[in-house]
Every structure is written in structure tokens, then in C-alpha cells.
Design a protein around this motif. Structure first.
Motif, short mmCIF file in Angstrom:
data_model
loop_
_atom_site.label_atom_id
_atom_site.label_comp_id
_atom_site.label_asym_id
_atom_site.label_seq_id
_atom_site.Cartn_x
_atom_site.Cartn_y
_atom_site.Cartn_z
N ASP A 191 -3.28 -14.47 2.92
CA ASP A 191 -3.90 -13.14 3.41
C ASP A 191 -3.66 -12.12 2.33
OD1 ASP A 191 -4.36 -10.89 4.76
OD2 ASP A 191 -2.45 -10.44 5.86
N TYR A 210 6.24 -7.43 4.72
CA TYR A 210 4.63 -7.89 5.15
C TYR A 210 4.53 -7.99 6.61
CZ TYR A 210 0.96 -10.92 6.07
OH TYR A 210 -0.24 -11.50 6.58
N ASP A 211 5.53 -8.50 7.26
CA ASP A 211 5.54 -8.52 8.65
C ASP A 211 5.45 -7.10 9.26
OD1 ASP A 211 4.99 -10.34 10.79
OD2 ASP A 211 7.30 -10.32 11.32
N LYS A 251 2.07 -5.18 8.76
CA LYS A 251 0.86 -6.12 9.47
C LYS A 251 1.18 -5.43 11.09
CE LYS A 251 -1.55 -8.76 8.62
NZ LYS A 251 -3.13 -8.51 8.23
N TYR A 292 1.57 -0.87 10.28
CA TYR A 292 0.61 -0.13 9.13
C TYR A 292 -0.50 -0.92 8.47
CZ TYR A 292 4.33 3.72 9.92
OH TYR A 292 5.07 4.81 10.33
N PRO A 293 -1.11 -1.72 9.07
CA PRO A 293 -2.06 -2.75 8.39
C PRO A 293 -2.79 -2.20 7.39
CG PRO A 293 -2.75 -2.36 10.82
CD PRO A 293 -1.34 -1.81 10.45
N SER A 294 -3.16 -0.78 7.62
CA SER A 294 -4.07 -0.15 6.60
C SER A 294 -3.44 0.04 5.37
CB SER A 294 -4.63 1.07 7.29
OG SER A 294 -3.80 1.87 7.47
N LEU A 327 -1.74 -1.79 3.43
CA LEU A 327 -1.79 -2.97 2.50
C LEU A 327 -2.77 -2.55 1.30
CD1 LEU A 327 -1.09 -6.00 4.46
CD2 LEU A 327 0.14 -5.48 2.70
N HIS A 343 4.53 1.91 0.40
CA HIS A 343 4.44 2.18 1.91
C HIS A 343 4.90 3.64 1.93
CE1 HIS A 343 4.90 2.42 6.17
NE2 HIS A 343 5.98 2.12 5.88
#
Length: 359
Positions: free
Chosen positions: A215, A170-171, A174, A177-179, A181, A67
Motif C-alpha cells: 500500500d 498505519y492501521d 487507515k 484518517y485514510p486521507s 497518508l 498526522h
């Protein structure tokens, strides 16, 4: 009338608990926002975790490193002790380095920020934590363990309701910065939550963990293959030692307590490493009637490592805290300076009191 009053009291407790959780959620979101703001002003980041890292520790580090690099940061992962062989497949690019004081202290000094992941207590970061403290570096903690030394951190992001630090990351991703992942990050996070929930069977497993796993599987994870890589790679030496230990289990408190000892000479006899002992306490806990299992492990310097596991009724982390350790209510541990023969009666006395206090 008394039944109605009891019902209203229970209802009010549920409402209070919901309010506390909502307040805790808002505080966590606020801290993640502060985390994002602070990252804007740093370029070089050092990541570390606790001594004898597990799947949650390694997975959380790698996910956070992926990340931060997507944010354009320079990242180094320096750990106070080597990772288990069973987790090396996660570090394909050999990003994780075991800290050597004479070699890596300068790296910590040159970093702009140190991030502790899943450390629990500051001292569990070993020489990496010591180097950060001596250099005066700002330290941020991200952890699902209860923190007892917030004042040592620039920022402490804590969620004791989370099953794992991996779930917290993860939380966070989401939400902000969901993109970011991607398959390597998904694999790291899956291992983090899978190992800290005992493959989704420990009492800390929640619906959110299953949703997270579902997910992440979309990114190409094969659950069965992942399970085999983590839980079906035991060495013959480990199994021989396990057979030895099973023949010398001690039961007390009417069978509610089981404990066992692993001496250095036993480890030498069977040729096992400390990694080979992972899961022994959990295995003994599975015995019918047992509420608490305790493993006493003799260390190289003659001190004693204690691992405590509970089936979910007897709270045992306070026992660990009494001896300078910590952990979760049903999974905890401590390192005792005293020898193993002195440690055994002291620990067992506290454990028995905890069991007797639980109906």
C-alpha cells in the motif's frame, strides 16, 4: 477416541485464540477512539521514544507528527538520545531534537500532552520521561511491546501482535484518517515496518506487513533504494570490528548458543560508534545450528548492555525481564548496572536454562 479428544481440544484452543484476538482488536479500536477524543482537548503535543531509537521509533514519531499537524496541533519531537546516522534522511526538515535537560524541560512543561511511541518501558524514555513525570503531564503510550506499567499512562494503546509500532499507526490511520497518508508519512511508516521486521524476514513478519508495504509503495517508495539506504551504508570501521568479533565467537550448549563481547577499548581501536553495532546480534544468529545469540556490550560508565536474539524457538525476553530489561519473545535486551565480567555468567546461566527447556 484419544485422537478425537485431542483434535477437539486443539480445535477449542483455536477458537479460544480467535476469540481472544477479536476481543483484543475491539479493545484496541476502543482505545484509538478514546485517543481521538482526547486529542480534541489539547493543542501542544510532545512526541518521544526510547533511548537509542531505531527505525520503528523514528518512523513512528515522524508519521504521528505529520498526522497531528494535519489535525491542527503544534508538535515537538524530543528524544532522549540522538538518532542513528542511517536514519537522518527521514528527518529532512530537522524536526527531531535530542533532549537536553537544561534547555528542553520547559518545552515539556508547556506541552498539553506527551505521547510515547515504541518506548516499551517508561524508564526507557530517559530524561524526557523523567521531565514528563515531574511536570505531572498526561502521557499516552502507543506500543507493540508488552506494557508492564499501565498505571503510569493516561492511556496505553498496546498491540503485541503487531510487528511494529509503525504498523499500529498505519492501521489507525487507515481506519480513521485514510486521507492523511502522504509520501513523507508513507516513507516514515515503510521504514518503521521494514526495520522492525528485518526487511520482512524476522519471525514477527505477517501477511498484514506485506499488505502495508504494498500500500505504501504506491506513494513513490523504491524498495531497493530504501533497502540500500538502511542496510548498505556500513562504515569500514564497522566491518573491521565485525571481522575482529567473528574471530572470537564463543559457542556453548552444543552450538545452540553463540555469544561475544564488545569492550570499550575495541570500539576505540576501530573508531566505531554504538550505531555501528546495530545488527551484530542478528548476524550471529544466522549461523547454522545457533538458536540464540547474545551480545555483551561494555558501556562508557562500565555497565553492560545485553542484546539477545533467538531464531524463533527459544523464548528469551524473560531472560531480559529478569535483569530489568524487556522486549519481544525472540528479540530482547537489558541494561545491567553490574560490570561486564559479572554480567556474562549471570546472563548465560539464564539463557542456557531457556535453551535446555526448549526441545
Amino acid at each position: 477416541r484419544s485422537f478425537k479428544l485431542l483434535f477437539l481440544h486443539i480445535k477449542s484452543l483455536f477458537k479460544l485464540n480467535a476469540c481472544i484476538q477479536k476481543k483484543g482488536l475491539m479493545e484496541t479500536i476502543s482505545k484509538w477512539r478514546e485517543f481521538n477524543q482526547r486529542l480534541k482537548y489539547v493543542q501542544s503535543v510532545i512526541l518521544t521514544t526510547h533511548l537509542n531509537p531505531d527505525g520503528d521509533a523514528i518512523g513512528s514519531e515522524l508519521a504521528m507528527a505529520y498526522h497531528l499537524r494535519q489535525l491542527g496541533k503544534s508538535v515537538s519531537i524530543l528524544n532522549p538520545s540522538p538518532m542513528p546516522e542511517s536514519l537522518r534522511f527521514l528527518d529532512e526538515n530537522h524536526e527531531i531534537t535530542t533532549f537536553v535537560k537544561t534547555i528542553h524541560t520547559g518545552d515539556v512543561n508547556r506541552g498539553d500532552l506527551v505521547i510515547f511511541l515504541d518506548v516499551g518501558d517508561f524508564d526507557r524514555a530517559g530524561y524526557v520521561g523523567l521531565a514528563a513525570r515531574e511536570s505531572g503531564k498526561a502521557v499516552i503510550s502507543i506500543d507493540h511491546h508488552p506494557q508492564i506499567s499501565h498505571e503510569k499512562y493516561l492511556l496505553a494503546i498496546e498491540d503485541t501482535h503487531a510487528s511494529s509500532t509503525g504498523y499500529m499507526i498505519y492501521d489507525y490511520l487507515k481506519a480513521f484518517y485514510p486521507s492523511h497518508l502522504n509520501p513523507p508519512m508513507a516513507t516514515a511508516l515503510y521504514v518503521a515496518v521494514m526495520t522492525d521486521t528485518g526487511n520482512f524476514k524476522f519471525s514477527n513478519t505477517r501477511a498484514e506487513d506485506h499488505h502495508m508495504a504494498g500500500d505504501l509503495i504506491v506513494y513513490g517508495i523504491d524498495p531497493y533504494k530504501m533497502y540500500c539506504r538502511i542496510y548498505e551504508q556500513f562504515s569500514p570501521a564497522r566491518m573491521r570490528l565485525l571481522g575482529h568479533v567473528l574471530q572470537d565467537l564463543r559457542f556453548e550448549s552444543d552450538g545452540r548458543l553463540v555469544w561475544f563481547v564488545i569492550y570499550q577499548k575495541m570500539m576505540g581501536k576501530y573508531g566505531v560508534t554504538h550505531d555501528d553495532l546495530d545488527g551484530f546480534s542478528d548476524f550471529m544468529r544466522s549461523i547454522a545450528g545457533v538458536e540464540v545469540s547474545v551480545m555483551f556490550k561494555e558501556m562508557e560508565d562500565g555497565s553492560c548492555r545485553v542484546n539477545l536474539r533467538s531464531k524463533g524457538r527459544v523464548v528469551i525476553h524473560k531472560v531480559a525481564q529478569h535483569f530489568g530489561g524487556g522486549g519481544h519473545p525472540f528479540a530482547a535486551g537489558a541494561n545491567l548496572k553490574k560490570g561486564i565480567e559479572e554480567a556474562i555468567p549471570a546472563i548465560l546461566s539464564d539463557v542456557k536454562r531457556a535453551i535446555e527447556g526448549t526441545p
